[in-house]
Every structure is written in structure tokens, then in C-alpha cells.
Design a protein around this motif. Structure first.
Motif, PDB file in Angstrom:
ATOM      1  N   VAL A 159      -2.009 -80.347  88.893  1.00  0.00           N
ATOM      2  CA  VAL A 159      -1.779 -79.262  87.387  1.00  0.00           C
ATOM      3  C   VAL A 159      -2.240 -78.449  88.187  1.00  0.00           C
ATOM      4  O   VAL A 159      -3.530 -77.801  88.378  1.00  0.00           O
ATOM      5  CB  VAL A 159      -2.715 -79.861  86.691  1.00  0.00           C
ATOM      6  N   PRO A 160      -1.368 -76.913  87.488  1.00  0.00           N
ATOM      7  CA  PRO A 160      -2.559 -75.462  87.907  1.00  0.00           C
ATOM      8  C   PRO A 160      -3.322 -75.668  87.537  1.00  0.00           C
ATOM      9  O   PRO A 160      -3.668 -76.092  85.937  1.00  0.00           O
ATOM     10  CB  PRO A 160      -0.900 -75.383  87.692  1.00  0.00           C
ATOM     11  N   ASP A 161      -4.185 -74.948  88.098  1.00  0.00           N
ATOM     12  CA  ASP A 161      -5.714 -73.815  86.751  1.00  0.00           C
ATOM     13  C   ASP A 161      -5.249 -72.515  86.726  1.00  0.00           C
ATOM     14  O   ASP A 161      -4.324 -72.304  86.304  1.00  0.00           O
ATOM     15  CB  ASP A 161      -7.037 -74.449  88.333  1.00  0.00           C
ATOM     16  N   ALA A 215       2.796 -67.492  85.223  1.00  0.00           N
ATOM     17  CA  ALA A 215       3.254 -67.561  86.339  1.00  0.00           C
ATOM     18  C   ALA A 215       3.805 -65.867  86.636  1.00  0.00           C
ATOM     19  O   ALA A 215       3.996 -66.094  87.987  1.00  0.00           O
ATOM     20  CB  ALA A 215       4.568 -68.836  86.509  1.00  0.00           C
ATOM     21  N   VAL A 216       4.204 -65.768  85.617  1.00  0.00           N
ATOM     22  CA  VAL A 216       4.290 -64.357  85.262  1.00  0.00           C
ATOM     23  C   VAL A 216       3.533 -62.555  86.150  1.00  0.00           C
ATOM     24  O   VAL A 216       3.659 -62.073  86.870  1.00  0.00           O
ATOM     25  CB  VAL A 216       5.044 -63.601  83.587  1.00  0.00           C
ATOM     26  N   GLN A 217       2.311 -63.427  85.313  1.00  0.00           N
ATOM     27  CA  GLN A 217       1.284 -62.393  86.009  1.00  0.00           C
ATOM     28  C   GLN A 217       0.381 -62.980  87.625  1.00  0.00           C
ATOM     29  O   GLN A 217       0.267 -61.831  87.986  1.00  0.00           O
ATOM     30  CB  GLN A 217       0.015 -63.177  84.846  1.00  0.00           C
ATOM     31  N   ARG A 218       0.958 -63.555  87.684  1.00  0.00           N
ATOM     32  CA  ARG A 218       0.516 -64.366  89.532  1.00  0.00           C
ATOM     33  C   ARG A 218       1.878 -63.481  89.770  1.00  0.00           C
ATOM     34  O   ARG A 218       1.458 -62.994  90.927  1.00  0.00           O
ATOM     35  CB  ARG A 218       0.647 -65.471  89.505  1.00  0.00           C
ATOM     36  N   GLU A 219       3.140 -63.550  89.618  1.00  0.00           N
ATOM     37  CA  GLU A 219       4.136 -62.545  90.342  1.00  0.00           C
ATOM     38  C   GLU A 219       3.402 -61.581  90.117  1.00  0.00           C
ATOM     39  O   GLU A 219       4.166 -60.550  91.542  1.00  0.00           O
ATOM     40  CB  GLU A 219       5.452 -63.042  89.581  1.00  0.00           C
ATOM     41  N   LYS A 220       3.472 -60.705  89.090  1.00  0.00           N
ATOM     42  CA  LYS A 220       2.722 -59.921  89.095  1.00  0.00           C
ATOM     43  C   LYS A 220       1.578 -59.107  89.890  1.00  0.00           C
ATOM     44  O   LYS A 220       1.837 -58.183  91.080  1.00  0.00           O
ATOM     45  CB  LYS A 220       2.072 -59.224  87.575  1.00  0.00           C
ATOM     46  N   ARG A 221       0.348 -59.778  90.175  1.00  0.00           N
ATOM     47  CA  ARG A 221      -0.798 -60.204  91.299  1.00  0.00           C
ATOM     48  C   ARG A 221       0.152 -59.642  92.955  1.00  0.00           C
ATOM     49  O   ARG A 221      -0.777 -58.817  93.809  1.00  0.00           O
ATOM     50  CB  ARG A 221      -1.883 -60.482  90.861  1.00  0.00           C
ATOM     51  N   LYS A 222       0.770 -60.519  93.227  1.00  0.00           N
ATOM     52  CA  LYS A 222       1.804 -60.863  94.252  1.00  0.00           C
ATOM     53  C   LYS A 222       2.036 -59.093  94.555  1.00  0.00           C
ATOM     54  O   LYS A 222       2.208 -59.181  95.411  1.00  0.00           O
ATOM     55  CB  LYS A 222       2.520 -61.717  94.618  1.00  0.00           C
ATOM     56  N   ARG A 223       3.542 -58.527  93.584  1.00  0.00           N
ATOM     57  CA  ARG A 223       3.727 -57.201  94.176  1.00  0.00           C
ATOM     58  C   ARG A 223       2.384 -56.601  94.182  1.00  0.00           C
ATOM     59  O   ARG A 223       2.986 -55.219  95.171  1.00  0.00           O
ATOM     60  CB  ARG A 223       4.680 -57.436  92.498  1.00  0.00           C
ATOM     61  N   GLN A 224       2.251 -56.226  93.427  1.00  0.00           N
ATOM     62  CA  GLN A 224       0.550 -55.148  93.583  1.00  0.00           C
ATOM     63  C   GLN A 224      -0.208 -54.813  95.022  1.00  0.00           C
ATOM     64  O   GLN A 224      -0.554 -54.487  95.657  1.00  0.00           O
ATOM     65  CB  GLN A 224      -0.364 -55.545  92.024  1.00  0.00           C
ATOM     66  N   GLN A 225      -0.563 -56.407  95.406  1.00  0.00           N
ATOM     67  CA  GLN A 225      -1.120 -56.693  97.133  1.00  0.00           C
ATOM     68  C   GLN A 225       0.288 -56.634  98.081  1.00  0.00           C
ATOM     69  O   GLN A 225       0.147 -55.310  98.912  1.00  0.00           O
ATOM     70  CB  GLN A 225      -1.581 -58.386  96.822  1.00  0.00           C
ATOM     71  N   ARG A 226       1.402 -56.525  97.605  1.00  0.00           N
ATOM     72  CA  ARG A 226       2.361 -56.221  98.250  1.00  0.00           C
ATOM     73  C   ARG A 226       2.403 -54.575  98.656  1.00  0.00           C
ATOM     74  O   ARG A 226       2.690 -54.304  99.877  1.00  0.00           O
ATOM     75  CB  ARG A 226       3.422 -57.022  98.295  1.00  0.00           C
ATOM     76  N   GLU A 227       2.328 -54.110  97.170  1.00  0.00           N
ATOM     77  CA  GLU A 227       2.538 -52.521  97.073  1.00  0.00           C
ATOM     78  C   GLU A 227       1.593 -51.799  98.196  1.00  0.00           C
ATOM     79  O   GLU A 227       0.965 -50.476  98.867  1.00  0.00           O
ATOM     80  CB  GLU A 227       2.317 -51.811  96.039  1.00  0.00           C
ATOM     81  N   THR A 268       5.133 -74.688  79.917  1.00  0.00           N
ATOM     82  CA  THR A 268       5.596 -73.862  78.842  1.00  0.00           C
ATOM     83  C   THR A 268       5.262 -72.789  78.807  1.00  0.00           C
ATOM     84  O   THR A 268       4.757 -72.043  79.477  1.00  0.00           O
ATOM     85  CB  THR A 268       4.700 -74.479  78.304  1.00  0.00           C
ATOM     86  N   GLU A 269       5.110 -72.694  77.139  1.00  0.00           N
ATOM     87  CA  GLU A 269       5.360 -70.755  77.474  1.00  0.00           C
ATOM     88  C   GLU A 269       3.532 -70.757  77.782  1.00  0.00           C
ATOM     89  O   GLU A 269       3.592 -69.364  78.278  1.00  0.00           O
ATOM     90  CB  GLU A 269       4.666 -70.349  76.027  1.00  0.00           C
ATOM     91  N   ALA A 270       2.308 -71.563  78.361  1.00  0.00           N
ATOM     92  CA  ALA A 270       1.201 -70.445  79.261  1.00  0.00           C
ATOM     93  C   ALA A 270       1.825 -70.724  80.103  1.00  0.00           C
ATOM     94  O   ALA A 270       1.144 -69.733  80.372  1.00  0.00           O
ATOM     95  CB  ALA A 270       0.324 -71.015  78.088  1.00  0.00           C
ATOM     96  N   ARG A 271       1.989 -71.478  81.138  1.00  0.00           N
ATOM     97  CA  ARG A 271       2.558 -71.919  81.900  1.00  0.00           C
ATOM     98  C   ARG A 271       3.956 -70.274  82.386  1.00  0.00           C
ATOM     99  O   ARG A 271       3.138 -70.285  83.534  1.00  0.00           O
ATOM    100  CB  ARG A 271       2.364 -73.423  82.481  1.00  0.00           C
ATOM    101  N   ASN A 272       4.258 -70.575  82.166  1.00  0.00           N
ATOM    102  CA  ASN A 272       5.375 -69.439  81.538  1.00  0.00           C
ATOM    103  C   ASN A 272       4.226 -67.305  81.737  1.00  0.00           C
ATOM    104  O   ASN A 272       4.632 -67.005  83.277  1.00  0.00           O
ATOM    105  CB  ASN A 272       6.561 -69.176  80.987  1.00  0.00           C
ATOM    106  N   LEU A 273       3.398 -67.697  80.754  1.00  0.00           N
ATOM    107  CA  LEU A 273       3.125 -66.422  80.700  1.00  0.00           C
ATOM    108  C   LEU A 273       2.082 -66.602  82.466  1.00  0.00           C
ATOM    109  O   LEU A 273       2.052 -65.115  83.192  1.00  0.00           O
ATOM    110  CB  LEU A 273       2.375 -66.276  80.074  1.00  0.00           C
TER     111      LEU A 273
END
Length: 272
Positions: free
Chosen positions: A189-191, A217-229, A210-215
Motif C-alpha cells: 500500500v503506497p504511503d 501519482a501526478v504529483q510524483r511524476e511532476k517531482r520526477k520531471r523537475q528532478q530530471r530538468e 482512486t482519485e486521491a491515489r491518482n493525484l
């Protein structure tokens, strides 16, 4: 030797009320119980100062029951605490084992007697006739009989000890099983940050989105993209620095080549 007061210093008997005490009604050496109202800088809830009596010079064979019975003739006693020395005393904790929590009394002790009303406490401060520590209807074990009693109490009942050990191990196994079940429920179960705890048992099948988990996941991808940049920026900066360094080396190399050619052209042959 003068008794010691609540602060550990030697007490002056002028500040105490002396209560004579005899071991039995048949006479013998008289003892003196020294009592005074309890006064402390930090008042404890279990020892209200207007109803608590501080007692010195209690013999080691006096138990809580015997002290309670002694002071009950002055009024209603709520509680009795016996300690080796004055002070707040140890924190009241439930005994985990009756076999490993024994601490026999080794000397004279102090006591804190809490009465129901201030009037009952004040009645104990009045001059008293000699009290009997070991009356015939409630005898107190002393001397050789007390030594024999303490020795018998120190003999461990193997069956009772085995039962206590079995009960402890049963409760311990239940706690371990509950911890393992809790860890198993949290496995896969993700924290809050989207991390999934992976154990040797492996990941569990994916949980429904769920909607909360989708949100999350989106925030996690945004953080990863910022780290890559940010990582790409640092890589480009390093590559640019390397290019500039190579260009400087090449420029220096061409300058050195021109200096060498000029030195060769100026060189003249002089055999003599």
C-alpha cells in the motif's frame, strides 16, 4: 542518632510530635515514632498537605497494614506509603511478576499517612498513650519467625513460575502475530509520498486507483520531471565547462607551435 527530615538533613525532634510505641503489651523497650504534617515544595495529588502525616522511625517489620491499623485509631486513613527514605517515591507501576519484584525491608523506614479529613490528621499530633505495634489480635512477625517467613517466601514455586512464563510467552506470541498482521496489511500500500514498502515476500498485486491515489501519482511524476530538468541543467553546465577547457588547450597548443617554428627559423649554423 537524630532522625533525618524530609529534605534528608537531620531532623530536630522539636518539630515533630513524639508517639511512644511498644512492641507488645507485655512491655519491653519503647520506641518513638516521630510525626509531623507533610510539607513539600511540589504538592502531589496523592499527598494533600492538609491531610498527610509524615512519619519517621518506622521499624522494618511494620507493614502497610500494621501502620494503617495504628493510625486508624486517630481517624479514617485513606492510604499509607512506606519508603526507605523521604522523597516523592518511585512511580506507581503495576508489578509485572511476583517472583522478580521482591525487595525486603532492610532498615527503619519513613511513611506518609493520608487521612480523610484535616481534623483526623491533627488528632494524631496530640499527646498519645503508648501504641502497641504488635497487639495480640493482630500480631506482627519479628525476629527469627520473620527470618523464617522471608526465607520461605524466597523459595520459588516452580509450577507457579512455569505458569507465569507460559502466560508471558503466550502474550508475547500474540503481540508478534498482531505486528506481523499489521505489517502484512500495510505491505504493497503506497504511503503519503507514494512509496511502497517491498519485503522479501514481494509486492502484492496492484491496488485499485482512486482519485486521491491518482493525484499522488501526478504529483510524483511532476517531482520526477523537475528532478530530471535540474539534473539536465547540471549536465549541460559540466559539458560547457569541458568544451571551454578544450578550446583553451587548443589555443595554447597553436601558440606553442608558433613559438617553436620561430625559434627554429632564428637558429644559425656556426661550426667554428
Amino acid at each position: 542518632m537524630a532522625p533525618r527530615g524530609e529534605d534528608g538533613a537531620r531532623a530536630d525532634t522539636a518539630g515533630f510530635t513524639v508517639i511512644p510505641a511498644l512492641l507488645s503489651g507485655s512491655g519491653g523497650a519503647a520506641r518513638q515514632l516521630l510525626v509531623k504534617p507533610h510539607r513539600a515544595r511540589e504538592a502531589a495529588a496523592r499527598r494533600p498537605q492538609e491531610r498527610t502525616l509524615f512519619v519517621l522511625n518506622l521499624p522494618p517489620y511494620c507493614t502497610q497494614e500494621s501502620v494503617h491499623r495504628l493510625f486508624s485509631q486517630c481517624g479514617t486513613v485513606i492510604s499509607v506509603e512506606l519508603q526507605d527514605k523521604p522523597g516523592p517515591g518511585p512511580k506507581s507501576e503495576a508489578k509485572k511478576s511476583k517472583f522478580f519484584s521482591r525487595k525486603p525491608a532492610e532498615g527503619y523506614r519513613v511513611g506518609y499517612v493520608v487521612f480523610k479529613s484535616p481534623a483526623d490528621m491533627k488528632s494524631a499530633l496530640k499527646p498519645q498513650t503508648p501504641w502497641i505495634l504488635s497487639p495480640s489480635e493482630h500480631p506482627v512477625t519479628t525476629g527469627l519467625q520473620k527470618w523464617i517467613q522471608d526465607y520461605r517466601c524466597n523459595i520459588t514455586d516452580t509450577e507457579a513460575l512455569q505458569k507465569e512464563v507460559d502466560d508471558f510467552m503466550k502474550k508475547h506470541d500474540q503481540r508478534v502475530a498482531a505486528m506481523e498482521a499489521r505489517a502484512g496489511a500495510e505491505d504493497g500500500v503506497p504511503d503519503e509520498e507514494g512509496w511502497v514498502k517491498v519485503t522479501r515476500k514481494g509486492r502484492r498485486p496492484g491496488v485499485p486507483r482512486t482519485e486521491a491515489r491518482n493525484l499522488q501519482a501526478v504529483q510524483r511524476e511532476k517531482r520526477k520531471r523537475q528532478q530530471r530538468e535540474l539534473l539536465n541543467f547540471y549536465s549541460w553546465q559540466q559539458q560547457d565547462a569541458k568544451r571551454e577547457h578544450i578550446a583553451q588547450l587548443r589555443k595554447k597548443f597553436e601558440e606553442d607551435k608558433q613559438k617553436i617554428a620561430l625559434m627554429r627559423a632564428e637558429r644559425k649554423f656556426k661550426p667554428y
